[in-house]
Structure formats: structure tokens, C-alpha cells
Design a protein around this motif. Structure first.
Motif, short mmCIF file in Angstrom:
data_model
loop_
_atom_site.label_atom_id
_atom_site.label_comp_id
_atom_site.label_asym_id
_atom_site.label_seq_id
_atom_site.Cartn_x
_atom_site.Cartn_y
_atom_site.Cartn_z
N ILE A 81 3.26 -16.73 -27.56
CA ILE A 81 2.15 -16.58 -27.65
C ILE A 81 1.95 -17.14 -25.95
N ILE A 82 2.33 -18.43 -25.34
CA ILE A 82 1.64 -18.58 -24.56
C ILE A 82 2.96 -17.92 -22.71
N SER A 83 3.52 -17.34 -23.43
CA SER A 83 4.50 -16.75 -22.64
C SER A 83 4.44 -14.76 -22.41
N ALA A 84 3.92 -14.44 -23.46
CA ALA A 84 3.62 -13.17 -23.26
C ALA A 84 1.57 -13.43 -23.09
N HIS A 85 1.15 -14.55 -22.94
CA HIS A 85 -0.22 -14.19 -22.04
C HIS A 85 0.13 -14.19 -20.76
N ARG A 86 1.15 -15.21 -20.27
CA ARG A 86 1.14 -15.33 -18.83
C ARG A 86 1.82 -13.71 -18.74
N ALA A 87 2.85 -13.68 -19.28
CA ALA A 87 2.80 -12.18 -18.14
C ALA A 87 1.84 -11.18 -18.29
N HIS A 88 0.95 -11.07 -19.54
CA HIS A 88 0.04 -10.03 -19.55
C HIS A 88 -1.45 -10.54 -18.75
N ILE A 89 -1.56 -11.58 -18.00
CA ILE A 89 -2.41 -12.24 -16.53
C ILE A 89 -1.68 -11.29 -15.95
N ALA A 90 -0.50 -11.81 -15.36
CA ALA A 90 0.04 -11.47 -14.15
C ALA A 90 0.16 -9.99 -13.74
N ALA A 91 -0.04 -8.90 -15.47
CA ALA A 91 0.15 -7.50 -15.47
C ALA A 91 -1.66 -7.59 -14.65
N ARG A 92 -2.26 -8.23 -15.49
CA ARG A 92 -3.72 -7.45 -14.66
C ARG A 92 -3.96 -7.88 -13.92
N HIS A 93 -3.47 -9.60 -13.28
CA HIS A 93 -3.53 -9.93 -11.69
C HIS A 93 -2.89 -8.18 -10.46
N CYS A 94 -1.67 -8.20 -10.97
CA CYS A 94 -1.30 -6.76 -10.08
C CYS A 94 -1.67 -5.39 -9.81
N GLU A 95 -2.97 -5.34 -11.34
CA GLU A 95 -2.99 -4.28 -12.12
C GLU A 95 -4.13 -4.31 -10.45
N VAL A 96 -5.00 -5.41 -10.94
CA VAL A 96 -6.26 -5.26 -9.76
C VAL A 96 -6.11 -5.35 -7.85
N THR A 97 -5.01 -5.86 -7.63
CA THR A 97 -4.52 -6.05 -6.59
C THR A 97 -4.54 -5.00 -5.97
N ALA A 98 -3.68 -3.94 -6.66
CA ALA A 98 -3.26 -2.45 -6.41
C ALA A 98 -4.19 -1.51 -6.16
N ALA A 130 1.00 -1.11 -0.13
CA ALA A 130 0.06 -0.38 -0.30
C ALA A 130 1.09 1.19 -0.24
N ASP A 131 2.53 1.25 0.39
CA ASP A 131 2.51 2.73 1.02
C ASP A 131 3.50 2.95 -0.32
N ALA A 132 3.74 2.23 -1.27
CA ALA A 132 4.53 2.02 -2.58
C ALA A 132 3.12 2.58 -4.14
N LEU A 133 1.64 2.75 -3.49
CA LEU A 133 0.93 2.12 -4.51
C LEU A 133 -0.16 4.05 -4.41
N ASP A 134 0.12 5.22 -5.74
CA ASP A 134 -1.11 6.37 -5.83
C ASP A 134 -1.51 5.30 -6.91
N ASN A 135 -2.58 7.11 -7.50
CA ASN A 135 -3.00 6.48 -8.85
C ASN A 135 -2.14 6.51 -9.80
N ILE A 136 -1.17 7.78 -9.92
CA ILE A 136 -0.17 7.52 -10.94
C ILE A 136 0.02 6.46 -11.54
N ASP A 137 0.62 5.57 -10.06
CA ASP A 137 0.72 4.05 -10.73
C ASP A 137 -0.48 3.25 -10.66
N LEU A 138 -0.94 3.58 -10.30
CA LEU A 138 -2.01 2.60 -10.35
C LEU A 138 -2.47 2.74 -12.40
N TYR A 139 -2.78 4.08 -12.57
CA TYR A 139 -2.41 3.67 -13.87
C TYR A 139 -1.56 3.48 -14.87
N THR A 140 -0.22 3.79 -14.58
CA THR A 140 0.85 3.09 -14.98
C THR A 140 0.61 1.64 -15.27
N ARG A 141 -0.09 0.84 -14.07
CA ARG A 141 -0.23 -0.48 -15.01
C ARG A 141 -1.23 -0.84 -15.44
#
Length: 156
Positions: free
Chosen positions: A129-146, A86-97
Motif C-alpha cells: 500500500i505504501i509503495s503504491a501510495h508513493r507512486a500515486h503521490i509522485a504521479a499527482r505531483h508531476c501532473e500538477v507541476t506539468a 515545458a518543451d515536452a508538454l502539451d494538452n495531450i500529455d496533461l491528459y495522459t498524466r
């Protein structure tokens, strides 16, 4: 960061050491090992066991890499996502994610479109494709969690 998921624990150990600031010499010093002994652990020579998870984690924390958890998660068909604090997050970080997630999703879609130009997805295209898909899913999960972390009691 764009990289392939590694196939063996030995590849993981090599990647961790290669990515450590200062390389093998500094990694050996950080672990309190002579260089030759580190190499014995790395290649499992002279009856040496591989580096432990704790040793690899120590090196990865200092080099900001995630080779070991990426490897372990891939063994089980999953993806590793570092949880935001939480201490590393703000709205700019959310937008970047959010932008990062969109870019990664676009890469997946481009790869699929390019692979389908000939009407068939071959093994090499599938792996990319699978490698890129893994990266996308990880980024999306991180974005939602943030978003959840920033806007719930965890941030207060």
C-alpha cells in the motif's frame, strides 16, 4: 513502471547495472572500467568503494531509470518526481498524466479495500500500500507541476 523501492545502496547499484542496456558488460564499458573492476565496486570487494553518485546517474540517464533518487528520497520518507520540461508538454500529455494519476490512485484504493477484507492490514499489505501510495503521490505531483509549467511563463 511498477517496482519496489530498494532497501540498500548495493541493491540500487545492482538494479542500475541490471537495467542498463546491454547489462554489466556495457555498463562497465560506459564507465571506462574493466568488468572485474565494476564487479569489485558493485560488491565492494578488494577494498573498492561503491560506485559514485555521478557514475550511477550517468548510467541511469542512459537507461531512463531513477533507482538512486527513489532510494534516497525513501530514506527521508519522500518520493522522487522528475520535473517536466515545458518543451515536452502539451494538452495531450496533461491528459495522459491525469489518467496515469487516476489509475495509480485507484490501485491504492483497491489495495486498501482488499487488505481490509479480513479487518486487518498486515506488514506485507502495508508495504504494498505504501509503495503504491508513493507512486500515486509522485504521479499527482508531476501532473500538477506539468500543468503549472505549461500554463505559466516557464513555457513561453
Amino acid at each position: 513502471m511498477k517496482r519496489e523501492i530498494l532497501d540498500t545502496r548495493r541493491q540500487v547499484m545492482s538494479a542500475v547495472i541490471a537495467d542498463y542496456p546491454g547489462g554489466r558488460d556495457c555498463a562497465a564499458a560506459r564507465l571506462g572500467l574493466p568488468l572485474k573492476r565494476l564487479e569489485n565496486h558493485l560488491y565492494e570487494n578488494a577494498g573498492s568503494q561503491p560506485l559514485s553518485d555521478a557514475q550511477l546517474r550517468l548510467l541511469e540517464q542512459e537507461s531512463a531509470t531513477t533507482h538512486l533518487p527513489d532510494y534516497i528520497c525513501a530514506l527521508y520518507g519522500g518520493v522522487f518526481v522528475a520535473m517536466p520540461t515545458a518543451d515536452a508538454l502539451d494538452n495531450i500529455d496533461l491528459y495522459t498524466r491525469s489518467l496515469d494519476t487516476d489509475v495509480k490512485e485507484g490501485r491504492v484504493d483497491q489495495m486498501i479495500a482488499n487488505a481490509l477484507k479480513d479487518g486487518h492490514i498486515d506488514e506485507a499489505e502495508l508495504a504494498k500500500i505504501i509503495s503504491a501510495h508513493r507512486a500515486h503521490i509522485a504521479a499527482r505531483h508531476c501532473e500538477v507541476t506539468a500543468v503549472i509549467t505549461l500554463h505559466t511563463g516557464a513555457a513561453q
